[in-house]
Scaffold this motif. Structure first.
Motif, short mmCIF file in Angstrom:
data_model
loop_
_atom_site.label_atom_id
_atom_site.label_comp_id
_atom_site.label_asym_id
_atom_site.label_seq_id
_atom_site.Cartn_x
_atom_site.Cartn_y
_atom_site.Cartn_z
N VAL A 182 29.81 39.06 -29.50
CA VAL A 182 30.38 38.19 -28.74
C VAL A 182 31.62 38.76 -27.98
O VAL A 182 32.61 37.96 -27.03
CB VAL A 182 31.39 37.03 -29.78
N CYS A 183 31.76 40.04 -27.88
CA CYS A 183 33.01 40.56 -27.04
C CYS A 183 32.82 40.53 -25.58
O CYS A 183 31.71 41.00 -25.19
CB CYS A 183 33.09 41.95 -27.65
N PRO A 184 33.62 39.72 -24.69
CA PRO A 184 33.02 39.70 -23.48
C PRO A 184 33.23 40.84 -22.67
O PRO A 184 33.00 40.96 -21.38
CB PRO A 184 34.23 38.46 -23.01
N ASP A 206 41.24 48.16 -23.45
CA ASP A 206 40.63 47.33 -22.44
C ASP A 206 40.42 45.81 -23.22
O ASP A 206 40.21 45.13 -22.34
CB ASP A 206 38.95 47.87 -22.13
N CYS A 207 41.03 45.81 -24.44
CA CYS A 207 40.92 44.46 -24.97
C CYS A 207 41.86 43.66 -24.34
O CYS A 207 43.11 44.08 -24.31
CB CYS A 207 40.92 44.81 -26.50
N PHE A 208 41.57 42.58 -24.04
CA PHE A 208 42.71 41.38 -23.82
C PHE A 208 42.95 40.48 -24.65
O PHE A 208 43.49 39.45 -24.37
CB PHE A 208 42.17 40.90 -22.18
N GLU A 209 42.56 40.77 -25.83
CA GLU A 209 43.12 39.81 -27.25
C GLU A 209 42.61 38.40 -27.10
O GLU A 209 43.31 37.41 -27.40
CB GLU A 209 44.55 40.12 -27.25
N CYS A 210 41.21 38.15 -26.86
CA CYS A 210 40.93 36.84 -26.57
C CYS A 210 40.75 36.45 -27.99
O CYS A 210 40.63 35.26 -28.12
CB CYS A 210 39.69 36.79 -25.87
N GLY A 211 40.34 37.14 -29.11
CA GLY A 211 40.28 36.73 -30.60
C GLY A 211 38.65 36.28 -30.71
O GLY A 211 38.53 36.08 -31.92
N CYS A 212 37.83 36.42 -29.78
CA CYS A 212 36.46 36.03 -30.28
C CYS A 212 35.88 36.75 -31.56
O CYS A 212 35.20 36.23 -32.28
CB CYS A 212 35.36 36.18 -29.00
N CYS A 213 36.09 38.19 -31.48
CA CYS A 213 35.84 39.09 -32.50
C CYS A 213 36.28 38.46 -34.02
O CYS A 213 35.43 38.37 -34.89
CB CYS A 213 35.98 40.69 -32.29
N SER A 214 37.56 38.33 -34.04
CA SER A 214 37.98 37.88 -35.25
C SER A 214 37.40 36.40 -35.73
O SER A 214 37.14 36.40 -36.94
CB SER A 214 39.58 37.40 -35.28
S1 SF4 Z 1 39.75 40.35 -28.75
FE1 SF4 Z 1 37.86 41.23 -29.63
S2 SF4 Z 1 36.23 40.15 -28.58
FE2 SF4 Z 1 38.14 39.94 -27.45
S3 SF4 Z 1 38.31 41.55 -25.89
FE3 SF4 Z 1 39.20 42.18 -27.66
S4 SF4 Z 1 37.74 43.33 -28.78
FE4 SF4 Z 1 36.42 41.91 -27.27
#
Ligand code: SF4
Ligand code: SF4
Length: 441
Positions: free
Chosen positions: A378-380, A407-415
């Motif tokens: 799911v990580c974009p 590089d993560c922008f903390e979208c939260g898809c992974c969690s």
């Molecule tokens: S929060 Fe998780 S899914 Fe979103 S960019 Fe960061 S590592 Fe990827």
């Protein structure tokens, strides 16, 4: 031919419950004036402002009350006519201390006197100056000063301005309402943005769960051959800058680079409308439309509220809590900030207040990774969130960086997708703090 329509999108992402029906049908109404407004002096990314008023001063609505000489900054204006009660430090919505001007509003508020300016002949530098003087910042949450975004590096010309009209965060509907109620002003704002950067093309990206907004904005832009309204798949985080640029243009912003690297500028719906108001009416950014919603709110709705209004007053304006609140969030549930109480005031970047019930907050206890790979799928940003989390747990900051923590922008898809309830975003934030501290040494 039959089958589901396919829309433009990016790879990865999730489909959380959107719950937009709670507020999407509610027209924007004016929020009542609170007993006092608490206006933070810094509501933007950049240099802090200094106050221009002192306790006891009278202020008029729209009067500049704080500013800075620095380029990357945005002034702040009084959101009511009234008397400055205090200049004090409070705990803001992020938990950090912020200096604020507290104003007691007059019982009678005069209407803002709109000017009637001709905006058709404004030059690029005049539009940038207007954006700065009006204190415009990105109203989707990032709060980056708009005039700075409108001055991309000379060697990186912008050919396309994109309006982020996805509103992909669950629950929030304020941009949807603006598109239904102010589509012409949105298009006018987009044209000003295009002129400011010399772009030949304007794109408005709207998710397919807002087809009424697609129709309204297409009607408003009819006859403008340089503007196109594109329908995007309903997927989170469709509205994230890099994902949106890729979905609409196929261009990939390299890691660590800005949209101007690929000739694009992205602004959200509220910012475009606010630029139109600043240019045509001479109106500074002292109020905004936001959504107050969630299963923990009695009467969810969309409000036009003065900047500095405490969350508690907005919740009251929407009928109060429906039972015991589980969590109060400033912003959406994916990227917003949990509030320990309801004292914090709204700022220019506040797109909503979401109240969840205790049941909705129960997310489970962290367990061992079962190596299902869902977080990677799911990580974009095509990162390896599972490896980042493991590296952080072991204190291996070099490896966390290697797996892409920065590089993560903390979208939260992974969690959101993790069956082991691993709080990936918490681990990423920790990694970023440690890696940054190590680099400073
Ligand atoms: S929060 Fe998780 S899914 Fe979103 S960019 Fe960061 S590592 Fe990827
Ligand atoms: S989603 Fe969770 S359990 Fe699955 S691989 Fe990622 S961290 Fe492990």
């Amino acid at each position: 031919m039959s089958g589901r329509a396919t829309y433009k999108t990016f790879k990865g992402g999730i489909h959380p419950p959107y719950n937009k029906e709670l507020a999407s049908g509610k027209a924007v109404r004016e929020a009542p004036l609170p007993p006092e407004v608490i206006i933070p002096l810094q509501q933007h990314i950049g240099a802090p402002n200094e106050p221009l008023v002192k306790p006891g001063d009278r202020v008029e609505v729209g009067q500049k009350i704080a500013s800075s000489e620095a380029f990357v900054s945005a002034p702040v204006h009084a959101s009511v006519a009234g008397t400055v009660k205090d200049i004090t430090e409070i705990t803001g919505f992020t938990g950090a201390k912020v200096k604020c001007v507290v104003v007691t509003p007059d019982a009678e508020q005069p209407e803002f006197r709109k000017q009637d300016r001709d905006i058709t002949s404004l030059s690029d530098s005049e539009i940038r100056d207007i954006a700065r003087e009006a204190g415009l910042v990105g109203m989707g949450g990032a709060a980056f000063p708009t005039h700075v975004k409108l001055a991309p590096p000379k060697d990186k010309p912008v050919d396309t301005v994109i309006i982020n009209a996805c509103e992909c965060e669950p629950f929030l509907t304020c941009d949807h309402r603006l598109m239904l109620e102010r589509p012409v002003d949105l298009v006018r704002g987009l044209k000003l943005l295009m002129r400011a950067v010399g772009a030949k093309k304007g794109l408005i990206g709207i998710e397919a769960n807002k087809m009424d907004a697609v129709d309204a904005v297409r009607d408003a832009a009819a006859g403008d051959t340089d503007i196109a309204v594109e329908v995007l798949e309903v997927k989170y985080p469709e509205g994230a800058e890099k994902m949106l640029i890729y979905a609409l243009t196929g261009r990939k912003v390299p890691p660590g680079k800005l949209p101007s690297e690929v000739g694009c500028l992205v602004q959200n719906v509220g910012t475009a409308v606010a630029l139109y108001e600043a240019a045509a009416w001479g109106k500074p950014l002292y109020e905004r439309v936001l959504t107050v919603t969630g299963p923990g709110i009695k009467e969810p709705g969309n409000l036009l509220a003065r900047i500095g209004t405490p969350i508690s007053a907005l919740i009251e304006a929407c009928g109060g809590f429906a039972g015991d609140p589980g969590k109060v969030i400033m912003g959406g549930p994916m990227t917003g900030w949990a509030q320990p109480d309801t004292n914090a005031p709204i700022v220019k970047g506040t797109s909503g207040v979401v109240v969840l019930t205790p049941e909705a907050v129960d997310v489970g206890t962290e367990e061992e990774c079962v190596r299902c790979g869902k977080c990677v799928d799911v990580c974009p940003m095509f990162l390896l969130p599972n490896f980042i989390a493991q590296s952080v747990k072991k204190g291996q900051w070099d490896k966390a960086e290697m797996w892409g923590a920065l590089d993560c922008f903390e979208c939260g898809c992974c969690s959101f997708s993790c069956p082991a309830y691993i709080p990936h975003v918490d681990y990423v934030r920790k990694a970023k703090a440690e890696i940054t501290a190590l680099k400073r040494k």
